[in-house]
Design a protein around this motif. Structure first.
Motif, mmCIF file in Angstrom:
data_model
loop_
_atom_site.group_PDB
_atom_site.id
_atom_site.type_symbol
_atom_site.label_atom_id
_atom_site.label_comp_id
_atom_site.label_asym_id
_atom_site.label_seq_id
_atom_site.Cartn_x
_atom_site.Cartn_y
_atom_site.Cartn_z
ATOM 1 N N VAL A 246 67.632 45.760 95.097
ATOM 2 C CA VAL A 246 66.219 45.345 95.009
ATOM 3 C C VAL A 246 65.852 44.468 96.204
ATOM 4 C CG1 VAL A 246 66.513 43.343 93.482
ATOM 5 C CG2 VAL A 246 64.361 44.555 93.519
ATOM 6 N N LEU B 254 62.977 45.261 98.937
ATOM 7 C CA LEU B 254 61.866 44.333 99.221
ATOM 8 C C LEU B 254 61.749 44.038 100.714
ATOM 9 C CD1 LEU B 254 61.933 41.809 96.243
ATOM 10 C CD2 LEU B 254 60.097 43.367 96.825
ATOM 11 N N MET C 271 60.819 46.539 85.706
ATOM 12 C CA MET C 271 60.168 45.362 86.283
ATOM 13 C C MET C 271 59.954 45.566 87.792
ATOM 14 S SD MET C 271 61.701 41.587 85.820
ATOM 15 C CE MET C 271 62.125 41.001 87.428
ATOM 16 N N TYR C 272 60.961 46.134 88.453
ATOM 17 C CA TYR C 272 60.861 46.319 89.904
ATOM 18 C C TYR C 272 59.848 47.403 90.267
ATOM 19 C CZ TYR C 272 65.234 43.677 89.742
ATOM 20 O OH TYR C 272 66.189 42.730 89.491
ATOM 21 N N GLU D 115 57.035 47.717 89.047
ATOM 22 C CA GLU D 115 55.733 47.046 89.151
ATOM 23 C C GLU D 115 55.514 46.452 90.542
ATOM 24 O OE1 GLU D 115 55.521 44.223 85.945
ATOM 25 O OE2 GLU D 115 55.903 45.794 84.472
ATOM 26 N N LEU D 116 56.600 46.265 91.282
ATOM 27 C CA LEU D 116 56.493 45.716 92.641
ATOM 28 C C LEU D 116 56.241 46.814 93.675
ATOM 29 C CD1 LEU D 116 59.604 43.356 92.524
ATOM 30 C CD2 LEU D 116 57.232 42.615 92.408
#
Lengths: 223, 138
Positions: free
Chosen positions: A80, A84, A107-108, A110-111
């Protein structure tokens, strides 16, 4: 297209070889120089020794000109973080990270990072084989270099025949699903909008196949 | 104030000791059971939680929802980043993170632009000190 792959384990090296065979420029990053042995003699891409969570290493690997980025080291947290860095410092368009934990994978997403969770996908595939579900078993059918792909027929292709999509020795349509029923394709079978086709595709024809069916996807889709 | 610390290394243990002495409530999450037990003996207090601080369930168990401050101080930048991601998603706590590679600061700061993570890089602090030493007039 240039693809950057961080992590040269089983998945990373296999993906690198597939993309390389399909004619793409592939760069693989791994901390361990021995890991590159997995790429074999035929691999024409480049390798960079270093950690994928370091801006300078990724810059040196050519991240600024990459069209796609894949993080498949054996650590979820590393994947992750690498993703990023690719997204926020190199603005790479398409980023995929392998995340074993399904909760954090969601969750990731959503990024803006596409995540693939082998835990969920693997469990589903095993269940499908166990329960003898015909379609999913067929989807996971994959031998050597040839891949089984699925795609949905769009409105512009409705009314065309199976033979219109086939390419000798490269693309062969095996099965068609309409709703819940699955049948083996024949050359003169007419396709309707929304039909799901399953095709056997050679590595060098994957891009061509994906272009024909814009919605094409590899069967090991995110579960 | 309630402070949740992830990482029971040297920084984490001295931080816990100092914060407890100042009268703050502290929970410290440490993965290695042996390390956690040693910490408890040292602090003479039951403030450790054994578990992976990068797991949302463990942080929740540690009291993430009611924390005023979360400190990510493991030795690995990627683990600290995940602690910050989970904190930003699930709580309003102020987030402080330790980074080893100064280049990674930008990534931490980009997680929340309104309420940015406070990033501390010891590498950068030392570099600054050297720089000041070199450039200061004799």
């Amino acid at each position: 297209m240039r693809y950057l792959i961080v992590g040269c384990g089983r998945v990373g090296s296999t993906l690198a070889k597939l993309l390389d065979a399909d004619g793409h420029e592939v760069i693989v990053v791994d901390e361990d120089p021995n890991a590159f042995k997995r790429l074999g003699q035929k691999f024409k891409g480049h390798v960079v020794v270093g950690t994928g969570i370091d801006y300078d290493v990724l810059k040196h690997a050519g991240a600024a000109q990459a069209g796609g980025f894949v993080a498949v080291t054996n650590g979820d947290n590393r994947n992750v973080m690498a993703a990023l860095i690719a997204q926020r410092m190199f603005h790479i368009k398409k980023i995929v990270a392998r995340i074993y934990d399904p909760t954090r994978g969601m969750m990731y997403r959503e990024l803006g990072i596409d995540t693939v969770c082998p835990t969920t996908t693997g469990a589903k595939m095993i269940r499908d084989v166990l329960m003898e579900a015909p379609w999913d078993t067929l989807q996971s059918f994959d031998f050597g270099n040839v891949t089984s792909l699925t795609a949905t027929v769009g409105s512009s292709d409705a009314g065309k025949r199976v033979s219109d999509f086939e390419r000798a020795g490269r693309i062969r349509i095996a099965a068609i699903r309409t709703g819940k029923s699955v049948r083996v394709a024949a050359n003169d079978t007419v396709l309707a909008e929304g039909d799901e086709i399953n095709a056997i595709v050679a590595p060098e024809a994957i891009s061509e196949f994906a272009q024909t069916f814009a919605g094409a996807r590899i069967p090991e889709k995110v579960g | 104030m309630f402070v949740l610390i992830v990482g029971g290394g040297k920084v984490g243990s001295y931080l816990t000791r100092a914060l407890v002495a100042q009268g703050h409530e502290v929970v410290i999450v440490e993965k290695a059971e042996r390390k956690a037990r040693l910490l408890e003996q040292l602090l003479e207090r039951n403030v450790t939680l054994v578990g992976d601080g990068c797991d949302p369930l463990v942080l929740e168990q540690g009291g993430l929802k009611r924390a005023d401050v979360v400190i990510a101080d493991t030795g690995d930048d990627e683990d600290n980043l995940v602690v910050c991601l989970i904190t930003k998603k699930n709580s309003t706590a102020r987030c402080i993170a330790r980074v080893n590679n100064p280049r990674n600061k930008l990534i931490f700061e980009s997680l929340d632009e309104q309420n940015p993570v406070t990033v501390i890089s010891s590498t950068e602090v030392i570099l600054d000190a050297i720089h000041k030493h070199v450039t200061s007039p004799v």
